[in-house]
Design a protein around this motif. Structure first.
Motif, PDB file in Angstrom:
ATOM      1  N   MET A  60     -53.993 -33.919  -3.168  1.00  0.00           N
ATOM      2  CA  MET A  60     -52.782 -34.888  -2.554  1.00  0.00           C
ATOM      3  C   MET A  60     -51.677 -34.054  -2.617  1.00  0.00           C
ATOM      4  N   THR A  61     -50.992 -33.904  -1.357  1.00  0.00           N
ATOM      5  CA  THR A  61     -49.720 -32.962  -1.373  1.00  0.00           C
ATOM      6  C   THR A  61     -48.686 -34.218  -1.704  1.00  0.00           C
ATOM      7  N   ALA A  62     -47.498 -33.423  -2.149  1.00  0.00           N
ATOM      8  CA  ALA A  62     -46.480 -34.399  -2.729  1.00  0.00           C
ATOM      9  C   ALA A  62     -45.906 -35.086  -1.192  1.00  0.00           C
ATOM     10  N   ALA A  63     -45.998 -34.618  -0.329  1.00  0.00           N
ATOM     11  CA  ALA A  63     -45.410 -35.381   1.028  1.00  0.00           C
ATOM     12  C   ALA A  63     -46.200 -36.598   1.378  1.00  0.00           C
ATOM     13  N   SER A  64     -47.640 -36.551   0.940  1.00  0.00           N
ATOM     14  CA  SER A  64     -48.587 -37.913   1.411  1.00  0.00           C
ATOM     15  C   SER A  64     -48.596 -38.782   0.129  1.00  0.00           C
ATOM     16  N   ARG A  65     -47.807 -38.727  -0.886  1.00  0.00           N
ATOM     17  CA  ARG A  65     -48.083 -39.357  -2.207  1.00  0.00           C
ATOM     18  C   ARG A  65     -47.240 -40.548  -1.954  1.00  0.00           C
ATOM     19  N   THR A  66     -47.721 -41.702  -2.717  1.00  0.00           N
ATOM     20  CA  THR A  66     -47.042 -43.108  -2.815  1.00  0.00           C
ATOM     21  C   THR A  66     -47.183 -43.567  -4.027  1.00  0.00           C
ATOM     22  N   VAL A  67     -46.379 -44.532  -4.238  1.00  0.00           N
ATOM     23  CA  VAL A  67     -46.167 -45.044  -5.762  1.00  0.00           C
ATOM     24  C   VAL A  67     -46.173 -46.547  -5.394  1.00  0.00           C
ATOM     25  N   ILE A 109     -37.976 -22.458 -15.266  1.00  0.00           N
ATOM     26  CA  ILE A 109     -38.908 -23.234 -14.657  1.00  0.00           C
ATOM     27  C   ILE A 109     -39.548 -22.691 -13.267  1.00  0.00           C
ATOM     28  N   VAL A 110     -38.583 -22.131 -12.251  1.00  0.00           N
ATOM     29  CA  VAL A 110     -39.046 -21.899 -11.108  1.00  0.00           C
ATOM     30  C   VAL A 110     -40.059 -20.529 -11.298  1.00  0.00           C
ATOM     31  N   ALA A 112     -48.509 -26.163  -9.180  1.00  0.00           N
ATOM     32  CA  ALA A 112     -47.802 -26.952  -9.965  1.00  0.00           C
ATOM     33  C   ALA A 112     -46.626 -27.891  -9.598  1.00  0.00           C
ATOM     34  N   ALA A 113     -45.791 -27.146  -8.484  1.00  0.00           N
ATOM     35  CA  ALA A 113     -44.833 -27.725  -7.922  1.00  0.00           C
ATOM     36  C   ALA A 113     -45.073 -28.942  -7.034  1.00  0.00           C
ATOM     37  N   ASP A 114     -46.312 -29.133  -6.664  1.00  0.00           N
ATOM     38  CA  ASP A 114     -46.877 -30.460  -5.872  1.00  0.00           C
ATOM     39  C   ASP A 114     -46.524 -31.576  -6.757  1.00  0.00           C
ATOM     40  N   ALA A 115     -46.668 -31.390  -8.136  1.00  0.00           N
ATOM     41  CA  ALA A 115     -46.727 -32.650  -9.133  1.00  0.00           C
ATOM     42  C   ALA A 115     -45.299 -32.729  -9.518  1.00  0.00           C
ATOM     43  N   LEU A 116     -44.243 -32.080  -9.004  1.00  0.00           N
ATOM     44  CA  LEU A 116     -42.904 -32.274  -9.627  1.00  0.00           C
ATOM     45  C   LEU A 116     -42.083 -33.048  -8.446  1.00  0.00           C
ATOM     46  N   ALA A 163     -35.812 -24.410  -2.678  1.00  0.00           N
ATOM     47  CA  ALA A 163     -36.034 -23.325  -1.700  1.00  0.00           C
ATOM     48  C   ALA A 163     -37.127 -22.373  -2.069  1.00  0.00           C
ATOM     49  N   ALA A 164     -36.954 -22.025  -3.503  1.00  0.00           N
ATOM     50  CA  ALA A 164     -37.924 -20.914  -3.951  1.00  0.00           C
ATOM     51  C   ALA A 164     -39.234 -21.598  -4.123  1.00  0.00           C
ATOM     52  N   LEU A 165     -39.548 -22.882  -4.289  1.00  0.00           N
ATOM     53  CA  LEU A 165     -40.916 -23.533  -4.549  1.00  0.00           C
ATOM     54  C   LEU A 165     -41.126 -24.269  -2.976  1.00  0.00           C
ATOM     55  N   GLY A 166     -40.525 -24.140  -2.102  1.00  0.00           N
ATOM     56  CA  GLY A 166     -40.834 -24.646  -0.821  1.00  0.00           C
ATOM     57  C   GLY A 166     -41.132 -26.028  -0.794  1.00  0.00           C
ATOM     58  N   LYS A 167     -40.291 -26.736  -1.356  1.00  0.00           N
ATOM     59  CA  LYS A 167     -40.265 -28.291  -1.461  1.00  0.00           C
ATOM     60  C   LYS A 167     -39.145 -29.030  -1.653  1.00  0.00           C
ATOM     61  N   HIS A 168     -38.895 -30.276  -1.289  1.00  0.00           N
ATOM     62  CA  HIS A 168     -37.718 -31.194  -1.560  1.00  0.00           C
ATOM     63  C   HIS A 168     -38.124 -31.416  -3.165  1.00  0.00           C
ATOM     64  N   LEU A 169     -36.635 -31.293  -3.774  1.00  0.00           N
ATOM     65  CA  LEU A 169     -36.852 -31.860  -5.099  1.00  0.00           C
ATOM     66  C   LEU A 169     -35.340 -32.690  -5.206  1.00  0.00           C
ATOM     67  N   TYR A 170     -35.690 -33.756  -5.817  1.00  0.00           N
ATOM     68  CA  TYR A 170     -34.771 -34.776  -6.044  1.00  0.00           C
ATOM     69  C   TYR A 170     -33.998 -34.500  -7.455  1.00  0.00           C
ATOM     70  N   VAL A 171     -32.770 -34.700  -7.658  1.00  0.00           N
ATOM     71  CA  VAL A 171     -32.035 -34.606  -8.687  1.00  0.00           C
ATOM     72  C   VAL A 171     -31.499 -36.209  -9.261  1.00  0.00           C
ATOM     73  N   MET A 172     -31.532 -36.207 -10.689  1.00  0.00           N
ATOM     74  CA  MET A 172     -31.080 -37.178 -11.123  1.00  0.00           C
ATOM     75  C   MET A 172     -29.948 -36.931 -12.344  1.00  0.00           C
ATOM     76  N   PRO A 173     -28.649 -37.064 -12.022  1.00  0.00           N
ATOM     77  CA  PRO A 173     -27.905 -36.543 -12.959  1.00  0.00           C
ATOM     78  C   PRO A 173     -27.627 -37.717 -14.129  1.00  0.00           C
ATOM     79  N   VAL A 174     -27.520 -37.325 -15.310  1.00  0.00           N
ATOM     80  CA  VAL A 174     -27.272 -37.989 -16.539  1.00  0.00           C
ATOM     81  C   VAL A 174     -25.675 -38.221 -16.820  1.00  0.00           C
ATOM     82  N   LEU A 175     -24.976 -39.403 -16.533  1.00  0.00           N
ATOM     83  CA  LEU A 175     -23.718 -39.471 -16.920  1.00  0.00           C
ATOM     84  C   LEU A 175     -23.499 -39.902 -18.478  1.00  0.00           C
ATOM     85  N   GLU A 176     -23.086 -38.989 -19.422  1.00  0.00           N
ATOM     86  CA  GLU A 176     -22.923 -38.995 -20.722  1.00  0.00           C
ATOM     87  C   GLU A 176     -21.764 -38.572 -21.564  1.00  0.00           C
TER      88      GLU A 176
END
Length: 395
Positions: A1-8, A122-123, A130-134, A159-172
């Protein structure tokens, strides 16, 4: 299953008969590549797991099957300095296993970075499989001085992994904790995050680090909202970054640190009556003995203070966060009435216990309907007690 087709999908692990009994409207399937705010709402309880743990992929798959919808493989505070390279390899290897698992992982998986050199490493280690699971990256101690660099590294990694990556910044950081620098810091962060809006899934807050900077550790008898110096910071973060006018983001709530019994100074937070009515008094005693009454109280206060979802460090904390996220039948009907009142005005609730003002409550109503799409709507008469009992396998 590709990341694009996954659901939660929340509560997928409950039996169909239980879901039919509990829900007026069952939780929907949320596409990973779909609406960003819906996906952020679907984070729910985000479980942090040390990235150096043996059998990491098996742990994630097991927790996913038990109803966890988001997980962070933690390379920062949870890993000793000398073990970073080994933990990084372990986390990337786990992602590779998750991507190739016969029984696919249904949770969103993030990596929590550690230092500026972490993301490029990491990259280097990560295969396309592996990138498909991230799903994305969690950036600790995110502040105005390093924000652009972190976001640029995330964009380069995507760009290097060829996929969209979300970011979640932690304010602390101390810059957001201290009163004299907070307003300027929030203004800077608001500007930077807005420029990268499509990559920012949610803003997380690290109350433990903020407490630590002041030599404070809240005990089990108090919620984070009792620690006024930190509660003020959370209020300012929501005020500036959690606005519902199109300029803000989903802000997730901080961690509850406790999960074992102890001698109490104060009475438990949980009223006995709801559990008596549902013949679950012994279950209430179990919740109290594991300090989950304090967690339930804090989750309720999270919602009242404008935050969705929560960082958790113990699997027992996932069910309470999700149970209290389900929209009640009363909330749902009030929200539908408000959204349907195009002309504005004041409406008496169908439950004859409150007035619904169409204009002041409109944003609240739309957020309730979004939460209903993600967590479902409980049947009439179903309460958080029924949901917790079902999630504990006692129903």
């Amino acid at each position: 299953m590709t990341a694009a087709s996954r659901t939660v999908r929340h509560f997928h692990h409950l039996a169909a008969a239980d879901r039919a009994r509990l829900f007026l409207t069952e939780p929907g399937e949320i596409r990973v590549d779909g609406d960003r705010e819906l996906l952020a709402t679907a984070l729910g309880a985000t479980l942090y797991i040390p990235a150096d743990r043996p059998g990491l992929a098996d742990t994630v798959l097991r927790r996913s099957a038990e109803g966890m919808t988001s997980v962070v493989l933690d390379l920062e505070d949870a890993v000793r300095e000398s073990g970073i390279e080994e933990a990084t390899r372990n986390a990337v290897g786990a992602l590779d296993e998750l991507a190739g698992a016969g029984d696919p992982c249904t949770a969103l998986v993030f990596l929590r970075a550690r230092g500026m050199g972490c993301i490029p490493r990491i990259v280097e280690l990560m295969s396309a499989t592996a990138a498909d699971a991230l799903t994305g990256l969690v950036i600790p101690k995110f502040d105005g001085r390093t924000a652009e660099a972190w976001l640029a590294q995330t964009a380069d990694a995507a760009a290097a992994l060829g996929k969209h990556l979300y970011v979640m910044p932690v304010l602390e950081s101390e810059r957001i904790l201290y009163r004299e620098t907070r307003d300027a810091e929030l203004e800077t962060l608001s500007t930077v995050l807005a420029e990268h809006r499509e990559s920012v899934l949610a803003v997380r807050v690290g109350a433990t680090d903020m407490c630590g900077a002041l030599g404070i550790r809240r005990d089990r008898d108090h919620t984070i909202y009792d620690v006024r110096v930190v509660a003020d910071v959370l209020a300012d973060i929501v005020n500036r970054l959690g606005r519902r006018d199109g300029t803000g983001f989903v802000v997730t709530a901080p961690v509850w640190e406790y999960f074992a019994d102890h001698e109490r100074m104060f009475r438990p937070f949980l009223r006995a009556t709801p559990f008596v009515e549902h013949r679950a008094v012994r279950f209430r005693d179990q919740l109290v003995s594991r300090d989950l009454d304090g967690l339930l109280r804090e989750i309720s206060l999270d919602r009242v203070n404008g935050m969705l979802g929560k960082t958790v460090i113990h699997p027992n904390h996932v069910a309470p966060v999700h149970a209290l996220s389900v929209v009640t039948a009363e909330e749902y009907r009030d929200a539908c009435a408000i959204v349907g009142a195009d002309a504005g005005g004041v409406l008496r609730s169908d439950y004859r216990n409150k007035m619904n003002e169409a204009r002041p409550h409109a944003i609240w109503a739309r957020q309730v309907l979004r939460r209903a799409e993600v967590f479902g709507v409980a049947n009439d008469g179903v309460t958080f007690v029924d949901l917790l009992v079902a999630l504990a396998g006692l129903g």
